[in-house]
Write a protein that holds these residues in place. Structure first.
Motif, PDB file in Angstrom:
ATOM      1  N   GLY A  24       0.576  -1.124  -0.128  1.00  0.00           N
ATOM      2  CA  GLY A  24       0.023  -0.244   0.493  1.00  0.00           C
ATOM      3  C   GLY A  24       0.707   1.231  -0.349  1.00  0.00           C
ATOM      4  N   THR A  26       1.554   3.231  -2.492  1.00  0.00           N
ATOM      5  CA  THR A  26       1.438   5.163  -2.229  1.00  0.00           C
ATOM      6  C   THR A  26      -0.061   5.386  -2.003  1.00  0.00           C
ATOM      7  N   SER A  28      -1.736   6.522   1.571  1.00  0.00           N
ATOM      8  CA  SER A  28      -1.290   8.406   2.756  1.00  0.00           C
ATOM      9  C   SER A  28       0.049   7.000   4.096  1.00  0.00           C
ATOM     10  N   VAL A  29      -0.313   6.108   4.702  1.00  0.00           N
ATOM     11  CA  VAL A  29       0.501   5.830   5.583  1.00  0.00           C
ATOM     12  C   VAL A  29       1.286   4.774   4.579  1.00  0.00           C
ATOM     13  N   ALA A  49       1.394  -2.097  -5.095  1.00  0.00           N
ATOM     14  CA  ALA A  49       0.069  -0.765  -4.960  1.00  0.00           C
ATOM     15  C   ALA A  49      -0.777  -1.681  -5.676  1.00  0.00           C
ATOM     16  N   ALA A 112       0.051  -1.724   4.827  1.00  0.00           N
ATOM     17  CA  ALA A 112      -0.679   0.019   4.568  1.00  0.00           C
ATOM     18  C   ALA A 112      -1.725   0.085   3.678  1.00  0.00           C
ATOM     19  N   ILE A 113      -2.397  -1.762   2.968  1.00  0.00           N
ATOM     20  CA  ILE A 113      -3.106  -1.771   2.227  1.00  0.00           C
ATOM     21  C   ILE A 113      -4.308  -1.167   3.016  1.00  0.00           C
ATOM     22  N   LEU A 114      -5.545  -0.716   1.919  1.00  0.00           N
ATOM     23  CA  LEU A 114      -6.794  -0.102   2.421  1.00  0.00           C
ATOM     24  C   LEU A 114      -7.960  -1.474   2.349  1.00  0.00           C
ATOM     25  N   GLY A 115      -8.432  -1.851   3.090  1.00  0.00           N
ATOM     26  CA  GLY A 115      -9.609  -2.291   3.132  1.00  0.00           C
ATOM     27  C   GLY A 115      -9.651  -3.765   3.061  1.00  0.00           C
ATOM     28  N   ALA A 117      -9.173  -6.828   1.002  1.00  0.00           N
ATOM     29  CA  ALA A 117      -7.576  -7.034   0.705  1.00  0.00           C
ATOM     30  C   ALA A 117      -6.624  -6.322   1.309  1.00  0.00           C
ATOM     31  N   ASN A 136      -3.385  -1.974   8.510  1.00  0.00           N
ATOM     32  CA  ASN A 136      -4.388  -2.218   8.071  1.00  0.00           C
ATOM     33  C   ASN A 136      -5.347  -3.107   9.220  1.00  0.00           C
ATOM     34  N   ASP A 162      -1.863   1.941  14.358  1.00  0.00           N
ATOM     35  CA  ASP A 162      -2.986   2.638  14.157  1.00  0.00           C
ATOM     36  C   ASP A 162      -2.322   3.628  15.317  1.00  0.00           C
ATOM     37  N   GLY A 217      -6.183   8.943   4.134  1.00  0.00           N
ATOM     38  CA  GLY A 217      -6.939   8.450   2.895  1.00  0.00           C
ATOM     39  C   GLY A 217      -8.324   8.430   2.744  1.00  0.00           C
ATOM     40  N   ILE A 220     -10.787   6.578   5.084  1.00  0.00           N
ATOM     41  CA  ILE A 220     -10.625   6.730   6.245  1.00  0.00           C
ATOM     42  C   ILE A 220     -11.091   7.762   6.890  1.00  0.00           C
ATOM     43  N   MET A 278       1.394  10.581  11.840  1.00  0.00           N
ATOM     44  CA  MET A 278       1.182   8.710  11.653  1.00  0.00           C
ATOM     45  C   MET A 278       2.953   8.717  11.571  1.00  0.00           C
TER      46      MET A 278
HETATM   47  P1  NDP Z   1      -4.514   4.645   1.522  1.00  0.00           P
HETATM   48  O1  NDP Z   1      -6.346   5.115   0.204  1.00  0.00           O
HETATM   49  O2  NDP Z   1      -4.098   6.774   0.772  1.00  0.00           O
HETATM   50  O3  NDP Z   1      -4.041   4.137   0.862  1.00  0.00           O
HETATM   51  C1  NDP Z   1      -4.344   2.571   0.323  1.00  0.00           C
HETATM   52  C2  NDP Z   1      -3.418   1.520  -0.239  1.00  0.00           C
HETATM   53  O4  NDP Z   1      -3.369   0.801  -0.360  1.00  0.00           O
HETATM   54  C3  NDP Z   1      -2.656   2.654  -1.710  1.00  0.00           C
HETATM   55  O5  NDP Z   1      -1.295   2.173  -2.329  1.00  0.00           O
HETATM   56  C4  NDP Z   1      -4.006   1.679  -2.813  1.00  0.00           C
HETATM   57  O6  NDP Z   1      -2.863   1.238  -4.128  1.00  0.00           O
HETATM   58  C5  NDP Z   1      -3.977   0.230  -1.430  1.00  0.00           C
HETATM   59  N1  NDP Z   1      -4.345  -0.009  -2.658  1.00  0.00           N
HETATM   60  C6  NDP Z   1      -5.878   0.285  -2.135  1.00  0.00           C
HETATM   61  N2  NDP Z   1      -6.867  -1.546  -2.522  1.00  0.00           N
HETATM   62  C7  NDP Z   1      -5.858  -2.177  -3.007  1.00  0.00           C
HETATM   63  C8  NDP Z   1      -6.262  -4.068  -3.775  1.00  0.00           C
HETATM   64  N3  NDP Z   1      -7.662  -4.301  -3.379  1.00  0.00           N
HETATM   65  N4  NDP Z   1      -5.025  -4.907  -3.038  1.00  0.00           N
HETATM   66  C9  NDP Z   1      -3.599  -4.003  -3.608  1.00  0.00           C
HETATM   67  N5  NDP Z   1      -3.272  -2.717  -2.859  1.00  0.00           N
HETATM   68  C10 NDP Z   1      -5.036  -1.911  -2.609  1.00  0.00           C
HETATM   69  O7  NDP Z   1      -4.884   4.453   2.216  1.00  0.00           O
HETATM   70  P2  NDP Z   1      -4.630   4.902   3.670  1.00  0.00           P
HETATM   71  O8  NDP Z   1      -3.095   5.136   4.121  1.00  0.00           O
HETATM   72  O9  NDP Z   1      -5.398   6.548   4.717  1.00  0.00           O
HETATM   73  O10 NDP Z   1      -4.939   3.689   5.288  1.00  0.00           O
HETATM   74  C11 NDP Z   1      -4.628   2.198   4.147  1.00  0.00           C
HETATM   75  C12 NDP Z   1      -4.521   1.421   5.598  1.00  0.00           C
HETATM   76  O11 NDP Z   1      -4.106   2.442   7.518  1.00  0.00           O
HETATM   77  C13 NDP Z   1      -6.475   1.165   6.378  1.00  0.00           C
HETATM   78  O12 NDP Z   1      -6.737   0.180   6.930  1.00  0.00           O
HETATM   79  C14 NDP Z   1      -6.397   2.625   7.120  1.00  0.00           C
HETATM   80  O13 NDP Z   1      -7.764   1.856   7.973  1.00  0.00           O
HETATM   81  C15 NDP Z   1      -5.241   2.205   7.863  1.00  0.00           C
HETATM   82  N6  NDP Z   1      -4.689   3.447   9.155  1.00  0.00           N
HETATM   83  C16 NDP Z   1      -4.355   4.744   7.894  1.00  0.00           C
HETATM   84  C17 NDP Z   1      -4.238   6.111   8.572  1.00  0.00           C
HETATM   85  C18 NDP Z   1      -4.091   7.076   8.428  1.00  0.00           C
HETATM   86  O14 NDP Z   1      -3.823   8.499   8.766  1.00  0.00           O
HETATM   87  N7  NDP Z   1      -4.430   7.164   6.890  1.00  0.00           N
HETATM   88  C19 NDP Z   1      -4.051   5.995  10.589  1.00  0.00           C
HETATM   89  C20 NDP Z   1      -4.611   4.771  10.583  1.00  0.00           C
HETATM   90  C21 NDP Z   1      -4.814   3.724   9.520  1.00  0.00           C
HETATM   91  P3  NDP Z   1      -3.590   2.500  -4.887  1.00  0.00           P
HETATM   92  O15 NDP Z   1      -2.942   4.074  -4.932  1.00  0.00           O
HETATM   93  O16 NDP Z   1      -2.622   2.143  -6.012  1.00  0.00           O
HETATM   94  O17 NDP Z   1      -4.514   2.454  -4.850  1.00  0.00           O
END
Ligand code: NDP
Length: 396
Positions: A24, A26, A28-29, A49, A112-115, A117, A136, A162, A217, A220, A278
């Protein structure tokens, strides 16, 4: 309830890891994890990503990883052509990511993948018995028991990224197992703190994305606005720290300076404070039990001035109590909760539904699928996730 020893069980003694994988990358985290890697010149083994080819190309040129994996096959082909001059291996597809995680075998992986996935990549990391810096949270929401059992088997250390869980993890060093009375999980309250359910009927996407204290992101950020994020964090904390959800109290603290606290049986409350950033949480997950200078600015309590606290409003934000219900039902119900929320938030982000329709969609899906409490295995949990996605989509 667990407290933490300051020794690592699997040979990695903390400090700077010899190398790092960032899943993950690309996001935010992911990007903040890479800022930390750059600050400390940690070599990068693997970046992953989904579809963001341009973002990944820039990161690959900056960090020169051994391998880049795009979950999306077309994105992988495009990236491969763009990186032809670099000698970096590019792979595509979800199973390629799982294979590559095992192959590169980094001493520390940031997930730091979202969801949902992120679940199978979490399990692939856990099976290696190395350190997993886990952002994640959905991995634990969907399959907390499975992830913990696998980590126990392999000796994998799961260090939370987190901010609230990083705080609790740090506060747990102040006491011993059996001495913890409760966990105080703080919440900023998001952009809609203090609004009534009626007032929430008319808020917009733009309003929901204007988080007062954290830059995150989009998904979230919406989860923070609905307080679903806090509900997920209750489930995440219950699994990470082996604590009953009844012993986890959510306290709204709008300044986001106290990132959470642990109350001990002698009534001492130990909290962790810092400027909201973070990069501190990621760095601690990489270097624990060591602490190193980093990128986070120091905390100036005089400029913060005062702290405020209030209870969450369960009528205005019903997904927080629903999360407590989901974990008490157990089995596949938290997976259903997460899947329905992913579908509803995606619809809200593309402006197909209004803000409070997220509440209705998620609540109705959980009601319809509360029988999924018997799901236990990864296959059954993923099946519950897929069924919930279908039902949630039909309710939009
Ligand atoms: P973002 O949406 O900013 O980034 C998500 C990352 O996951 C991207 O690199 C994206 O790739 C990749 N991704 C999305 N879908 C898939 C998939 N199906 N398969 C593989 N890779 C995938 O999310 P955040 O950084 O905000 O959050 C990431 C995780 O961290 C979440 O679980 C969130 O709850 C947790 N979190 C986030 C915080 C934050 O400050 N942002 C704080 C605490 C926890 P691409 O860019 O190519 O779509």
């Amino acid at each position: 309830m667990k407290t933490r020893e300051r020794t690592a069980p699997n040979g990695y003694e903390g400090g700077l890891p010899a190398s790092l994988s960032v899943l993950g990358a690309t996001g935010s985290v992911g990007r903040q994890a890479l800022d930390v890697a750059e600050r400390h010149a940690i070599p990068v083994d693997l970046l992953s990503a989904n579809t963001d080819v341009r973002g990944m190309e820039a990161l690959a040129r900056r960090f020169a990883p051994r391998v880049c994996v795009m979950a999306d096959g077309d994105a992988a082909r495009d990236l491969s052509a763009r990186l032809r001059d670099t000698g970096i291996t590019v792979r595509g597809g979800e199973s390629a990511l799982l294979e590559t995680i095992r192959e590169v075998d980094s001493p520390v992986t940031v997930n730091a993948i979202l969801g949902e996935a992120g679940l199978l990549p979490t399990l692939a990391c856990v099976s290696l018995g190395r350190r997993l810096a886990l952002s994640n949270k959905e991995s634990l929401v969907v399959a907390g028991e499975v992830v913990k059992a696998e980590a126990k088997k392999s000796g994998c250390e799961i260090i939370p990224v987190d901010s609230e869980h990083s705080a609790i993890f740090q506060c747990l060093h102040a006491g011993r197992a059996g001495e913890v009375r409760s966990i105080i999980l703080t919440a900023s309250g998001g952009p809609f703190r203090g609004k009534t359910r009626e007032e929430l009927e008319t808020v917009t996407l733009r309003d929901a994305l204007a988080h007062p204290t954290w830059k995150m992101g989009a998904k979230i950020t919406v989860d923070s606005a609905t307080m679903m994020n806090k509900g997920f964090e209750v489930i995440e904390a219950a699994h990470l720290f082996d604590v009953s959800p009844d012993a986890i109290r959510v306290v709204v603290h709008p300044e986001s300076i106290i990132h959470s606290a642990v109350e001990y049986i002698d009534s001492a409350v130990v909290a962790q404070l810092s400027t909201p950033d973070m990069r501190l949480c990621v760095q601690y997950a990489l270097t624990y039990p060591a602490r190193l200078p980093g990128l986070t600015p120091g905390l100036d309590l005089f400029s913060v001035g005062s702290f405020h606290f209030c209870p969450p409003d369960p009528d205005a934000f019903p997904l927080l109590p629903l999360a407590y219900r989901a974990i008490s039902l157990g089995g596949g119900v938290p997976a259903v909760l997460n899947a329905a929320n992913e579908v509803a938030v995606a619809a809200f982000l593309s402006e197909k539904i209004g803000f409070t329709s997220i509440f209705r969609t998620v609540t109705e899906t959980v009601e319809k699928l509360s029988g999924r409490r018997t799901a236990k295995t990864v296959e059954e949990l993923i099946d519950a996730d897929r069924e919930a996605r279908g039902i949630a989509a039909s309710l939009l």
